[in-house]
Design a protein around this motif. Structure first.
Motif, PDB file in Angstrom:
ATOM      1  N   PRO A 101      18.643   7.286   2.227  1.00 40.13           N
ATOM      2  CA  PRO A 101      19.011   7.688   3.598  1.00 40.13           C
ATOM      3  C   PRO A 101      17.878   7.440   4.593  1.00 40.13           C
ATOM      4  N   SER A 102      18.246   7.235   5.866  1.00 39.73           N
ATOM      5  CA  SER A 102      17.250   6.748   6.827  1.00 39.73           C
ATOM      6  C   SER A 102      16.168   7.770   7.173  1.00 39.73           C
ATOM      7  N   ASN A 103      16.415   9.061   7.001  1.00 40.97           N
ATOM      8  CA  ASN A 103      15.326  10.004   7.326  1.00 40.97           C
ATOM      9  C   ASN A 103      14.212   9.981   6.262  1.00 40.97           C
ATOM     10  N   LEU A 104      14.408   9.201   5.199  1.00 36.58           N
ATOM     11  CA  LEU A 104      13.336   9.066   4.190  1.00 36.58           C
ATOM     12  C   LEU A 104      12.491   7.796   4.390  1.00 36.58           C
ATOM     13  N   PHE A 105      12.863   6.981   5.392  1.00 33.24           N
ATOM     14  CA  PHE A 105      12.142   5.705   5.534  1.00 33.24           C
ATOM     15  C   PHE A 105      10.665   5.915   5.867  1.00 33.24           C
ATOM     16  N   THR A 106      10.389   6.780   6.830  1.00 29.92           N
ATOM     17  CA  THR A 106       8.978   6.984   7.195  1.00 29.92           C
ATOM     18  C   THR A 106       8.217   7.665   6.048  1.00 29.92           C
ATOM     19  N   PRO A 107       8.803   8.666   5.376  1.00 31.39           N
ATOM     20  CA  PRO A 107       8.106   9.203   4.200  1.00 31.39           C
ATOM     21  C   PRO A 107       7.797   8.131   3.150  1.00 31.39           C
ATOM     22  N   ILE A 108       8.678   7.150   2.992  1.00 31.25           N
ATOM     23  CA  ILE A 108       8.399   6.071   2.028  1.00 31.25           C
ATOM     24  C   ILE A 108       7.180   5.266   2.488  1.00 31.25           C
ATOM     25  N   PHE A 109       7.087   5.070   3.779  1.00 28.31           N
ATOM     26  CA  PHE A 109       5.914   4.386   4.332  1.00 28.31           C
ATOM     27  C   PHE A 109       4.652   5.185   3.947  1.00 28.31           C
ATOM     28  N   ALA A 110       4.720   6.503   4.112  1.00 27.49           N
ATOM     29  CA  ALA A 110       3.567   7.347   3.768  1.00 27.49           C
ATOM     30  C   ALA A 110       3.253   7.261   2.280  1.00 27.49           C
ATOM     31  N   MET A 111       4.316   7.214   1.466  1.00 32.70           N
ATOM     32  CA  MET A 111       4.175   7.150   0.012  1.00 32.70           C
ATOM     33  C   MET A 111       3.391   5.889  -0.381  1.00 32.70           C
ATOM     34  N   ALA A 112       3.655   4.797   0.340  1.00 28.85           N
ATOM     35  CA  ALA A 112       2.947   3.545   0.064  1.00 28.85           C
ATOM     36  C   ALA A 112       1.532   3.578   0.642  1.00 28.85           C
ATOM     37  N   ARG A 113       1.432   4.045   1.892  1.00 32.00           N
ATOM     38  CA  ARG A 113       0.165   3.954   2.601  1.00 32.00           C
ATOM     39  C   ARG A 113      -0.876   4.942   2.075  1.00 32.00           C
ATOM     40  N   ALA A 114      -0.445   5.940   1.322  1.00 31.74           N
ATOM     41  CA  ALA A 114      -1.401   6.919   0.780  1.00 31.74           C
ATOM     42  C   ALA A 114      -2.512   6.208  -0.003  1.00 31.74           C
ATOM     43  N   SER A 115      -2.173   5.132  -0.696  1.00 32.28           N
ATOM     44  CA  SER A 115      -3.199   4.371  -1.438  1.00 32.28           C
ATOM     45  C   SER A 115      -4.233   3.788  -0.486  1.00 32.28           C
ATOM     46  N   GLY A 116      -3.744   3.181   0.581  1.00 29.81           N
ATOM     47  CA  GLY A 116      -4.657   2.597   1.569  1.00 29.81           C
ATOM     48  C   GLY A 116      -5.513   3.670   2.235  1.00 29.81           C
ATOM     49  N   THR A 137       4.234 -10.854  -4.843  1.00 25.18           N
ATOM     50  CA  THR A 137       5.029 -11.559  -5.843  1.00 25.18           C
ATOM     51  C   THR A 137       4.507 -11.323  -7.271  1.00 25.18           C
ATOM     52  N   ARG A 138       3.185 -11.051  -7.406  1.00 25.55           N
ATOM     53  CA  ARG A 138       2.617 -10.999  -8.771  1.00 25.55           C
ATOM     54  C   ARG A 138       2.191  -9.620  -9.249  1.00 25.55           C
ATOM     55  N   ALA A 139       1.935  -8.704  -8.328  1.00 27.78           N
ATOM     56  CA  ALA A 139       1.339  -7.416  -8.755  1.00 27.78           C
ATOM     57  C   ALA A 139       2.375  -6.294  -8.773  1.00 27.78           C
ATOM     58  N   THR A 140       1.970  -5.165  -9.367  1.00 27.41           N
ATOM     59  CA  THR A 140       2.759  -3.938  -9.250  1.00 27.41           C
ATOM     60  C   THR A 140       2.039  -3.037  -8.241  1.00 27.41           C
ATOM     61  N   PHE A 141       2.740  -1.999  -7.777  1.00 28.02           N
ATOM     62  CA  PHE A 141       2.108  -1.083  -6.818  1.00 28.02           C
ATOM     63  C   PHE A 141       0.899  -0.398  -7.460  1.00 28.02           C
ATOM     64  N   GLU A 142       1.005  -0.069  -8.735  1.00 29.79           N
ATOM     65  CA  GLU A 142      -0.130   0.587  -9.408  1.00 29.79           C
ATOM     66  C   GLU A 142      -1.344  -0.345  -9.441  1.00 29.79           C
ATOM     67  N   GLU A 143      -1.088  -1.637  -9.681  1.00 28.31           N
ATOM     68  CA  GLU A 143      -2.173  -2.625  -9.728  1.00 28.31           C
ATOM     69  C   GLU A 143      -2.839  -2.740  -8.345  1.00 28.31           C
ATOM     70  N   VAL A 144      -2.006  -2.716  -7.297  1.00 30.76           N
ATOM     71  CA  VAL A 144      -2.535  -2.814  -5.938  1.00 30.76           C
ATOM     72  C   VAL A 144      -3.319  -1.550  -5.586  1.00 30.76           C
ATOM     73  N   THR A 145      -2.835  -0.406  -6.052  1.00 33.65           N
ATOM     74  CA  THR A 145      -3.568   0.846  -5.800  1.00 33.65           C
ATOM     75  C   THR A 145      -4.944   0.775  -6.470  1.00 33.65           C
ATOM     76  N   TYR A 146      -4.986   0.242  -7.684  1.00 30.96           N
ATOM     77  CA  TYR A 146      -6.271   0.070  -8.375  1.00 30.96           C
ATOM     78  C   TYR A 146      -7.187  -0.819  -7.535  1.00 30.96           C
ATOM     79  N   LEU A 147      -6.630  -1.939  -7.072  1.00 31.63           N
ATOM     80  CA  LEU A 147      -7.426  -2.871  -6.254  1.00 31.63           C
ATOM     81  C   LEU A 147      -7.984  -2.151  -5.025  1.00 31.63           C
ATOM     82  N   LEU A 148      -7.138  -1.367  -4.371  1.00 31.18           N
ATOM     83  CA  LEU A 148      -7.573  -0.690  -3.142  1.00 31.18           C
ATOM     84  C   LEU A 148      -8.668   0.339  -3.417  1.00 31.18           C
ATOM     85  N   LEU A 149      -8.594   0.982  -4.563  1.00 31.35           N
ATOM     86  CA  LEU A 149      -9.582   2.037  -4.858  1.00 31.35           C
ATOM     87  C   LEU A 149     -10.858   1.520  -5.499  1.00 31.35           C
ATOM     88  N   TYR A 150     -10.770   0.379  -6.195  1.00 31.10           N
ATOM     89  CA  TYR A 150     -11.967  -0.134  -6.900  1.00 31.10           C
ATOM     90  C   TYR A 150     -12.481  -1.457  -6.322  1.00 31.10           C
TER      91      TYR A 150
END
Ligand SMILES: CC(C)(COP(=O)(O)OP(=O)(O)OC[C@H]1O[C@@H](n2cnc3c(N)ncnc32)[C@H](O)[C@@H]1OP(=O)(O)O)[C@@H](O)C(=O)NCCC(=O)NCCS
Length: 381
Positions: free
Chosen positions: A330-345, A42-55
């Motif tokens: 489109p639905s064949n991009l759903f799993t790639p989107i998951f990868a796009m997010a999880r790359a930070s983790g 609710t409060r952060a951006t993805f970039e902020e969360v990526t920072y948190l995960l890396l630092y």
């Protein structure tokens, strides 16, 4: 040694220490570096969360400004990478492209250190920054459209929608996309993250570790579930069809995609937030069919499983596909989107693995034969 027990699928086995993520499956809670997922989403951006995960800490205003600027400046894909995406076999799944491209990206980095197995993974952040562009370019080339260059005035999620569709999303759509990425950014020692750590433990590179993780995420029991959920919604089509469809599926012992989780034995907290996004978009776009079908699947499935004494709840992917679909993806991009997010983790875990590394080398419980007699080739049947 005698105390070592065998657990199929490593269920319940503690395979390492980590401070990155806590999944409290019993109570349906999730934390990244101690921060509740509800606060992050609710409060952060993805970039902020990526920072948190890396630092390991939330950034100050200045740190976030610098970090976001760095991520946004790294979005542009170099011409050879675009050419590779263009040349990739059109019928391939974008996850196959993504897995190949991540290693290809390593050939187009500016700093030598980024190739080193002992590099500081924060320097390979461009992988995280470029994955949305790779996915969008694949989609556009496949559909005979031109590549859309990234914009540095948009969030990670909004820029993905821009590069995919060539239209700047309104604030609400851009924000929902960005927050969906937060929900998928990290989830402890799941199959793909564990894969990334195993590869990192051999002192392989960040790129090879992430590429292996993408391969692991592709499977339908992991990242592929939301694409399958979407196919299920389309097959069921209406609320009236839900009960007969489910009775048939359960009689055939099929798994209902998007339901159940190896760790959560209560409601997946991400699915609660994802359901809110789906409700918001369903009302906004005047299309509640997917939400209605999913809510009925949830109700009837839970009823059926509770009769068998197995309380099973929706996981994050039960609603995510429908959210993406309403965002025009489109639905064949759903799993790639998951990868796009999880790359930070994944990067966070590679970094943590390297800080106190020990090569993963479990044992197998050997159940084969021994000392078989050697048959001559003409005697073999
Ligand atoms: C994720 C998953 C593999 C976890 O399976 P699991 O570890 O066996 O889960 P549980 O131990 O809680 O399962 C209890 C029982 O419910 C069944 N079950 C769990 N999820 C089910 C589902 N989605 N559909 C049908 N039955 C299911 C299991 O087969 C098991 O039955 P059994 O006792 O007869 O063996 C499983 O729930 C699944 O396949 N879900 C669909 C795929 C999916 O959405 N994956 C994304 C995860 S984020």
């Amino acid at each position: 040694m005698a105390d070592i027990t065998y657990a199929k699928g490593l269920e319940g086995v503690i395979a390492g220490e980590s401070s990155i993520c806590k999944v409290d499956g019993e109570n349906g809670r999730l934390y990244y570096y101690g921060y509740r997922i509800t606060d992050l989403a609710t409060r952060a951006t993805f970039e902020e969360v990526t920072y948190l995960l890396l630092y390991g800490e939330l950034p100050t205003t200045k740190q976030l400004t610098d970090f976001s600027r760095r991520m946004r400046k790294s979005r542009e894909l170099k011409p050879p990478i675009l050419q590779m995406i263009k040349d990739f076999p059109r019928d391939s799944h974008p996850m196959e492209l993504l897995q190949s491209t991540v290693n290809f990206l390593s050939g187009y980095v500016d700093h030598k250190i980024e190739h080193s197995p002992t590099c500081n993974c924060r320097q390979t952040l461009h992988q995280v920054a470029q994955i949305p562009g790779v996915i969008a370019a694949f989609y556009r080339f496949k559909n005979g459209l031109d590549y859309i260059p990234p914009r540095d005035d948009l969030s990670h999620g909004a820029n993905f929608l821009w590069q995919l569709k060539g239209e700047v999303p309104d604030n609400e759509d851009g924000e929902i996309m960005d927050k969906c990425l937060i929900l998928h950014a990290e989830h402890s020692f799941n199959a793909s993250t564990f894969t990334a750590r195993v590869v990192a433990s051999t002192l392989s590179t960040c790129y090879c570790s992430i590429s292996a993780a993408i391969g692991s995420l592709f499977g339908s029991l992991h990242g592929g579930a939301n694409e399958k959920v979407m196919a299920m919604v389309e097959e069921i089509d209406s609320v009236e069809n839900v009960r007969p469809w489910l009775e048939n599926a359960l009689a055939e012992k099929k798994k209902v995609m998007g339901m159940g989780h190896r760790v959560y034995k209560a409601k997946d907290p991400r699915s609660v937030i994802m359901e809110d996004f789906l409700r918001t978009l369903s009302i906004k776009y005047g299309d509640t069919r997917k939400l209605d079908v999913l809510k009925e699947v949830e109700k009837v499935f839970r009823e059926k499983m509770e009769e068998k004494g197995k309380p099973i709840y929706p996981n994050v992917d039960f609603f995510s596909g429908s959210v993406y679909s309403l965002l025009g993806i489109p639905s064949n991009l759903f799993t790639p989107i998951f990868a796009m997010a999880r790359a930070s983790g994944w990067l966070a875990h590679i970094l943590e693995q390297r800080q106190d590394n020990r090569l993963f080398r479990p044992k197998a419980l050997y159940v084969g034969d021994l000392d078989r007699e050697w048959p001559e080739i003409e005697d073999r049947i």
